[in-house]
Design an enzyme around this catalytic site. Sequence first.
Site, PDB file in Angstrom:
ATOM      1  CD  GLU A  42      37.483  38.758  46.752  1.00 48.91           C
ATOM      2  OE1 GLU A  42      37.229  39.229  45.634  1.00 48.91           O
ATOM      3  OE2 GLU A  42      36.778  39.019  47.754  1.00 48.91           O
ATOM      4  CE1 TYR A 125      37.370  44.787  42.961  1.00 53.87           C
ATOM      5  CE2 TYR A 125      37.615  42.414  43.216  1.00 53.87           C
ATOM      6  CZ  TYR A 125      36.874  43.569  43.384  1.00 53.87           C
ATOM      7  OH  TYR A 125      35.653  43.504  43.990  1.00 53.87           O
ATOM      8  CG  ASP A 143      35.571  46.057  40.431  1.00 54.09           C
ATOM      9  OD1 ASP A 143      35.164  47.130  40.950  1.00 54.09           O
ATOM     10  OD2 ASP A 143      34.937  44.994  40.536  1.00 54.09           O
TER      11      ASP A 143
HETATM   12  N1  ADE Z   1      33.202  40.620  44.094  1.00 48.69           N
HETATM   13  C1  ADE Z   1      34.505  40.374  44.239  1.00 48.69           C
HETATM   14  N2  ADE Z   1      34.829  40.208  45.516  1.00 48.69           N
HETATM   15  C2  ADE Z   1      33.685  40.335  46.218  1.00 48.69           C
HETATM   16  C3  ADE Z   1      33.360  40.249  47.577  1.00 48.69           C
HETATM   17  N3  ADE Z   1      34.287  40.025  48.485  1.00 48.69           N
HETATM   18  N4  ADE Z   1      32.096  40.430  47.921  1.00 48.69           N
HETATM   19  C4  ADE Z   1      31.176  40.696  46.991  1.00 48.69           C
HETATM   20  N5  ADE Z   1      31.406  40.773  45.703  1.00 48.69           N
HETATM   21  C5  ADE Z   1      32.651  40.596  45.305  1.00 48.69           C
END
Ligand code: ADE
Length: 379
Positions: A42, A125, A143
């Site tokens: 993340e 987020y 987000d």
């Molecule tokens: N963007 C942020 N976290 C994500 C995730 N777990 N899978 C795909 N896109 C992301």
Amino acid sequence: MQELNTQNKLFRKKLLYWNRQYNKRQMPWKGEKDPYKIWLSEIILQQTRVDQGLAYYHRFVDTFPTINALAKAPETIVYKLWEGLGYYSRCKNLIATAKYIDKTLKGKFPSSYEEILALKGVGPYTAAAIGSFAFDLPHAVVDGNVFRVLSRFFGIETPIDSTEGKKIFTQLANELLDKKQPGKYNQALMDFGATICKPQLPLCETCVLKSNCSAYLNETVSKLPIKEKKITKTTRWFFYLLIGPDNAYFLRKRNDKDIWQNLYEFVLIESPKKITPGKLATTEAFKKIVGTAPFTITTVSRSYKQLLSHQTIHSQFIHIKMKKLTKLQGYKLVAEKALSRYPFSKKYHWLFIRNKTINRRHPVENLSPDFNKKNVSLS
Ligand code: ADE
């Protein structure tokens, strides 16, 4: 539990149906239960798209399989692995959080939303993503992607960057969340926003939600979501002087309150506008560095553009040969062969040293990925 209205019910149901039947997106962190790996993915994805993030994720997990390994690593090595991702304060927070969990929490990743949110570098987020994926905590990810999907499906015209908009979308996102399977729901929504309900050229014709999508039915897909503010960007010109005695170059760590803290750079002269190398050589800043001794400009690269969120940086690399050069205040001399161990804002910066014509004949962006891999070695 609050009852959902029809449109909300349809959204949740159809999103999960799409996820079951059509979502073929595969990513190594999908279904992952180790909070350390989820957190790592993340933090990387705060910074880059999934396709670019994958290589970084694998490199981090391979090099540091546990939070303890990351916490114990020399910081330069962590920055080196982060090199090219940008937003280096995120790497600083990553290191601080790893050390905090390793030492203060004795290596145990926190498992409540509030504790996860309190970690450095983790906002709502990321806390919702980690909490829902690793611990099934019922918090919705919210987000720009989520705003876009919701504003289109529900036809909401409130600007997504207004206080009111943020409140409306956040509240709706949390109502819609499937509290029985928050991780699965959150991942489905992320994937749907990234692959179907995209900002440009969304795949409306094949979308299984289209028959209930307000924007599709009213032909407002390209107008939504609405934003009220435009970001103003500053443009900066960075001239890097590649100077030093044979096989060594002056280098320093960036410490100012500015972009790229803790990364390394060659001797830098900044200008608010584009100037020619010849003109640069007549400036006070240049004279202060080079002094009065004779010098020759041997090569000049083309300029390279880096787009940051609020700044556009143009960089040009200028090789300078000097007859006599002993010291440069604030800079240290680094042997040419040791340059690849230092983290730069872009991987290619130090390459200008290695092959002085690389900029003309071989665009550095086209170098094989293996080449970059070699530079991440810890030996
Ligand atoms: N963007 C942020 N976290 C994500 C995730 N777990 N899978 C795909 N896109 C992301």
